[in-house]
Design a protein around this motif. Sequence first.
Motif, PDB file in Angstrom:
ATOM      1  N   LEU A   4       4.160  -2.095  -4.787  1.00  0.00           N
ATOM      2  CA  LEU A   4       3.317  -1.001  -4.299  1.00  0.00           C
ATOM      3  C   LEU A   4       2.683  -1.344  -2.958  1.00  0.00           C
ATOM      4  N   ASN A   5       2.228  -2.592  -2.821  1.00  0.00           N
ATOM      5  CA  ASN A   5       1.731  -3.055  -1.527  1.00  0.00           C
ATOM      6  C   ASN A   5       1.639  -4.569  -1.508  1.00  0.00           C
ATOM      7  N   GLY A   6       1.576  -5.116  -0.305  1.00  0.00           N
ATOM      8  CA  GLY A   6       1.508  -6.557  -0.141  1.00  0.00           C
ATOM      9  C   GLY A   6       2.887  -7.178  -0.036  1.00  0.00           C
ATOM     10  N   ALA A  47      -0.624  -8.982  -3.777  1.00  0.00           N
ATOM     11  CA  ALA A  47       0.509  -8.068  -3.985  1.00  0.00           C
ATOM     12  C   ALA A  47       0.308  -7.290  -5.280  1.00  0.00           C
ATOM     13  N   LYS A  48       0.575  -6.000  -5.209  1.00  0.00           N
ATOM     14  CA  LYS A  48       0.493  -5.136  -6.383  1.00  0.00           C
ATOM     15  C   LYS A  48       1.860  -4.523  -6.629  1.00  0.00           C
ATOM     16  N   SER A  49       2.265  -4.541  -7.889  1.00  0.00           N
ATOM     17  CA  SER A  49       3.569  -3.998  -8.271  1.00  0.00           C
ATOM     18  C   SER A  49       3.444  -3.209  -9.561  1.00  0.00           C
ATOM     19  N   THR A 105      -0.997  -7.577 -10.456  1.00  0.00           N
ATOM     20  CA  THR A 105      -1.655  -8.023  -9.226  1.00  0.00           C
ATOM     21  C   THR A 105      -1.595  -9.543  -9.205  1.00  0.00           C
TER      22      THR A 105
END
Length: 157
Positions: free
Chosen positions: A39-41, A48-50, A66
């Motif tokens: 999702l970001n990072g 980092a978020k996934s 996270t």
Amino acid sequence: MKYTVEIEIELPVSKVIELFDNPDNMKHWMDGLASFELLNGVPGQPGAKSRLIFRMGNRNIEMLETITVKKLPEEYTGTYEANGVYNVVKNRFISLPGDRTKYVSENYFEFKGFMKIIAFIMPGSFKKQSLKYLYDFKRFAENDIKHISTIQLNGTS
């Protein structure tokens, strides 16, 4: 709920880290993983978020991952949030004599709502699932699926 699970892998810690630290490998050892979306990072880096989607029977379970700490091999920690569940997983990889690695996974769970009942009725199921992931990772790492595919494609052994 807190617990620790561990397993020994017949590979040097450098190879274990190489396999563990590649998100493309997750599908080989995380049974039920249907998708992994950053999702970001930066993948695998702190912050980092996934989004992870697991297929469990006829249901899909969505988790938000996270990454909080990455100091491999000493520590790789992430939080996992799903409906009614907050989970912190701290992974450690310890070099053992004979090019072996001890993989230690420390798990902490908080439950809300209906999931409190599930955790109360079936507390062992969470530890069993964590241990399954470790055994599946061991099988993947020691058999090195990529290596096996390369051998079969090249027709050598």
